[in-house]
Design a protein around this motif. Structure first.
Motif, PDB file in Angstrom:
ATOM      1  N   ILE A 238       0.855  -1.181   0.000  1.00  0.00           N
ATOM      2  CA  ILE A 238       0.000   0.000   0.000  1.00  0.00           C
ATOM      3  C   ILE A 238       0.894   1.235   0.000  1.00  0.00           C
ATOM      4  O   ILE A 238       1.868   1.316   0.751  1.00  0.00           O
ATOM      5  CB  ILE A 238      -0.917   0.030   1.236  1.00  0.00           C
ATOM      6  CG1 ILE A 238      -2.040  -0.997   1.100  1.00  0.00           C
ATOM      7  CG2 ILE A 238      -1.522   1.413   1.441  1.00  0.00           C
ATOM      8  CD1 ILE A 238      -3.005  -1.027   2.270  1.00  0.00           C
ATOM      9  N   VAL A 239       0.552   2.202  -0.848  1.00  0.00           N
ATOM     10  CA  VAL A 239       1.269   3.475  -0.878  1.00  0.00           C
ATOM     11  C   VAL A 239       0.322   4.576  -0.397  1.00  0.00           C
ATOM     12  O   VAL A 239      -0.620   4.946  -1.094  1.00  0.00           O
ATOM     13  CB  VAL A 239       1.767   3.817  -2.299  1.00  0.00           C
ATOM     14  CG1 VAL A 239       2.529   5.141  -2.284  1.00  0.00           C
ATOM     15  CG2 VAL A 239       2.645   2.702  -2.842  1.00  0.00           C
ATOM     16  N   PRO A 240       0.518   5.099   0.821  1.00  0.00           N
ATOM     17  CA  PRO A 240      -0.308   6.211   1.305  1.00  0.00           C
ATOM     18  C   PRO A 240       0.112   7.512   0.627  1.00  0.00           C
ATOM     19  O   PRO A 240       1.304   7.830   0.561  1.00  0.00           O
ATOM     20  CB  PRO A 240      -0.019   6.255   2.807  1.00  0.00           C
ATOM     21  CG  PRO A 240       0.712   4.971   3.116  1.00  0.00           C
ATOM     22  CD  PRO A 240       1.441   4.616   1.853  1.00  0.00           C
ATOM     23  N   VAL A 241      -0.871   8.271   0.154  1.00  0.00           N
ATOM     24  CA  VAL A 241      -0.589   9.521  -0.569  1.00  0.00           C
ATOM     25  C   VAL A 241      -1.484  10.641  -0.041  1.00  0.00           C
ATOM     26  O   VAL A 241      -2.714  10.489   0.027  1.00  0.00           O
ATOM     27  CB  VAL A 241      -0.830   9.359  -2.085  1.00  0.00           C
ATOM     28  CG1 VAL A 241      -0.554  10.675  -2.819  1.00  0.00           C
ATOM     29  CG2 VAL A 241       0.042   8.250  -2.657  1.00  0.00           C
ATOM     30  N   CYS A 261       5.982   2.608   1.459  1.00  0.00           N
ATOM     31  CA  CYS A 261       5.013   1.510   1.339  1.00  0.00           C
ATOM     32  C   CYS A 261       4.713   0.869   2.692  1.00  0.00           C
ATOM     33  O   CYS A 261       5.587   0.763   3.560  1.00  0.00           O
ATOM     34  CB  CYS A 261       5.546   0.440   0.391  1.00  0.00           C
ATOM     35  SG  CYS A 261       5.666   0.967  -1.338  1.00  0.00           S
ATOM     36  N   ILE A 262       3.489   0.450   2.828  1.00  0.00           N
ATOM     37  CA  ILE A 262       3.046  -0.346   3.970  1.00  0.00           C
ATOM     38  C   ILE A 262       2.745  -1.737   3.453  1.00  0.00           C
ATOM     39  O   ILE A 262       1.995  -1.901   2.490  1.00  0.00           O
ATOM     40  CB  ILE A 262       1.793   0.280   4.615  1.00  0.00           C
ATOM     41  CG1 ILE A 262       2.147   1.637   5.237  1.00  0.00           C
ATOM     42  CG2 ILE A 262       1.189  -0.637   5.656  1.00  0.00           C
ATOM     43  CD1 ILE A 262       0.957   2.367   5.831  1.00  0.00           C
ATOM     44  N   CYS A 278       8.142  10.394   1.819  1.00  0.00           N
ATOM     45  CA  CYS A 278       9.481  10.147   1.298  1.00  0.00           C
ATOM     46  C   CYS A 278       9.696  10.909  -0.007  1.00  0.00           C
ATOM     47  O   CYS A 278      10.817  10.980  -0.517  1.00  0.00           O
ATOM     48  CB  CYS A 278       9.696   8.651   1.075  1.00  0.00           C
ATOM     49  SG  CYS A 278       8.497   7.878  -0.044  1.00  0.00           S
ATOM     50  N   LYS A 279       8.610  11.478  -0.552  1.00  0.00           N
ATOM     51  CA  LYS A 279       8.708  12.219  -1.806  1.00  0.00           C
ATOM     52  C   LYS A 279       7.583  13.244  -1.870  1.00  0.00           C
ATOM     53  O   LYS A 279       6.433  12.934  -1.568  1.00  0.00           O
ATOM     54  CB  LYS A 279       8.591  11.254  -2.991  1.00  0.00           C
ATOM     55  CG  LYS A 279       8.590  11.925  -4.357  1.00  0.00           C
ATOM     56  CD  LYS A 279       8.331  10.913  -5.467  1.00  0.00           C
ATOM     57  CE  LYS A 279       8.213  11.580  -6.828  1.00  0.00           C
ATOM     58  NZ  LYS A 279       7.873  10.598  -7.891  1.00  0.00           N
ATOM     59  N   VAL A 280       7.917  14.459  -2.241  1.00  0.00           N
ATOM     60  CA  VAL A 280       6.903  15.502  -2.437  1.00  0.00           C
ATOM     61  C   VAL A 280       7.092  16.117  -3.813  1.00  0.00           C
ATOM     62  O   VAL A 280       8.215  16.201  -4.323  1.00  0.00           O
ATOM     63  CB  VAL A 280       6.956  16.602  -1.348  1.00  0.00           C
ATOM     64  CG1 VAL A 280       6.565  16.053   0.009  1.00  0.00           C
ATOM     65  CG2 VAL A 280       8.331  17.242  -1.283  1.00  0.00           C
ATOM     66  N   GLN A 281       5.997  16.518  -4.412  1.00  0.00           N
ATOM     67  CA  GLN A 281       6.041  17.074  -5.756  1.00  0.00           C
ATOM     68  C   GLN A 281       4.880  18.035  -5.930  1.00  0.00           C
ATOM     69  O   GLN A 281       3.830  17.890  -5.295  1.00  0.00           O
ATOM     70  CB  GLN A 281       5.946  15.948  -6.792  1.00  0.00           C
ATOM     71  CG  GLN A 281       6.227  16.385  -8.221  1.00  0.00           C
ATOM     72  CD  GLN A 281       6.337  15.187  -9.161  1.00  0.00           C
ATOM     73  OE1 GLN A 281       6.294  14.043  -8.733  1.00  0.00           O
ATOM     74  NE2 GLN A 281       6.471  15.449 -10.448  1.00  0.00           N
ATOM     75  N   ALA A 282       5.042  19.028  -6.802  1.00  0.00           N
ATOM     76  CA  ALA A 282       3.977  19.991  -7.076  1.00  0.00           C
ATOM     77  C   ALA A 282       3.822  20.166  -8.581  1.00  0.00           C
ATOM     78  O   ALA A 282       4.796  20.412  -9.292  1.00  0.00           O
ATOM     79  CB  ALA A 282       4.295  21.340  -6.428  1.00  0.00           C
TER      80      ALA A 282
END
Length: 288
Positions: A238-241, A261-262, A278-282
């Motif tokens: 699972i990828v929490p976003v 990931c979980i 672990c990663k941010v983007q705009a």
């Protein structure tokens, strides 16, 4: 103060996590008056009572108990109350959104341009339909994401509120809302992406606390993830976003914070305070 008795008891016993108890019974026993949802369903730091903020303490809703339909809760104290929140300004404040040009037909996005006001649901659907979400999450193997599932139900799971504490909390038959969830292939492997969305016009700050900016409570993303985790094989992470969107004069800015990931490991208990991006983007989508 609504939770003063518990805070004092935790201080006296040198506890960082209070025992789960019925909120309605607690209020009645202490001759207090309080709304259950407003008091223990905290989704941002702005809604956390100042008295709890000042002592770096969070309140967590923990569902009900067998044979008892009352709502349970617990208080959790950390060194920094921001351990329990995604701080919008800290995560996204320094990012300059890059222009994203959809590689899909104008026809497929036309309906979104007709909406006078966007909602969190429509923002998620727009991010997916335009291909922006696939771009942000590096879904090169699977550019065509189907319409995400959404909904709410009651779920039971265990978690650790603090990684450095041995205490685990039980969330039992408690209602959990899921903004969006979809399956996509990344790096040749199927992943389940769980999205928690928040939409607004700007990154607000607390009027009397300029250093405390608008935020999302971490359990709003961890709870849905853990609710679905038990239904998955260990081979599907699972990828929490966290998706934060802001309407501008020229379109919509999308800020995406992806967490590690979980994975469904039998004896693994995930902790609330260590859920960190672990990663941010705009990215900017024009004319919407």
């Amino acid at each position: 103060m609504l939770f003063q008795n518990i805070v004092l008891e935790m201080q006296a016993n040198k506890q960082n996590v209070s025992s789960a108890q019925s909120f309605q019974k607690y209020v009645s026993t202490n001759n207090l008056k309080a709304n259950t949802a407003a008091s223990i369903s905290i989704d941002s730091i702005k809604k956390l009572p100042k008295t709890l903020r000042d002592c770096n303490t969070m309140v967590l809703r923990l569902g009900s108990r067998l044979g008892d339909n009352q709502t349970y809760f617990s208080l959790v104290k950390s060194n920094d109350v921001n351990d329990f929140f995604f701080n919008d300004q800290a995560l996204f404040g320094q990012l300059q959104p890059e222009l994203f040009l959809p590689n899909v037909s104008i026809r497929s996005l036309f309906a979104f341009q007709l909406l006078p006001k966007v909602t969190e649901t429509s923002v998620v659907n727009l991010a997916i339909a335009s291909g922006l979400m696939a771009e942000a999450l590096n879904l090169k193997d699977d550019k065509t994401i189907v319409v995400p599932a959404t909904g709410q139900s009651t779920f039971t799971f265990n978690f650790k509120p603090l990684a450095n504490e041995d205490v685990a909390l039980e969330h039992i038959n408690g209602q959990v809302e899921i903004d969006a969830v979809f399956v996509a292939k990344r790096d040749g492997k199927e992943h389940l992406f769980v999205i928690e969305a928040k939409h607004g016009d700007k990154f607000d700050s607390l009027a009397k606390h300029g250093d405390k900016f608008d935020s999302l409570a971490k359990h709003k993303l961890l709870y849905p993830s853990l609710s679905l985790l038990q239904k998955l094989p260990s081979s599907m992470p699972i990828v929490p976003v966290y998706l934060r969107s802001i309407k501008t004069e020229n379109g919509i800015n999308f800020y995406i914070a992806e967490c590690p990931c979980i994975v469904n490991q039998q004896d693994e208990l995930y902790s609330l305070d260590t859920l960190s991006p672990c990663k941010v983007q705009a990215l900017h989508l024009a004319n919407y």
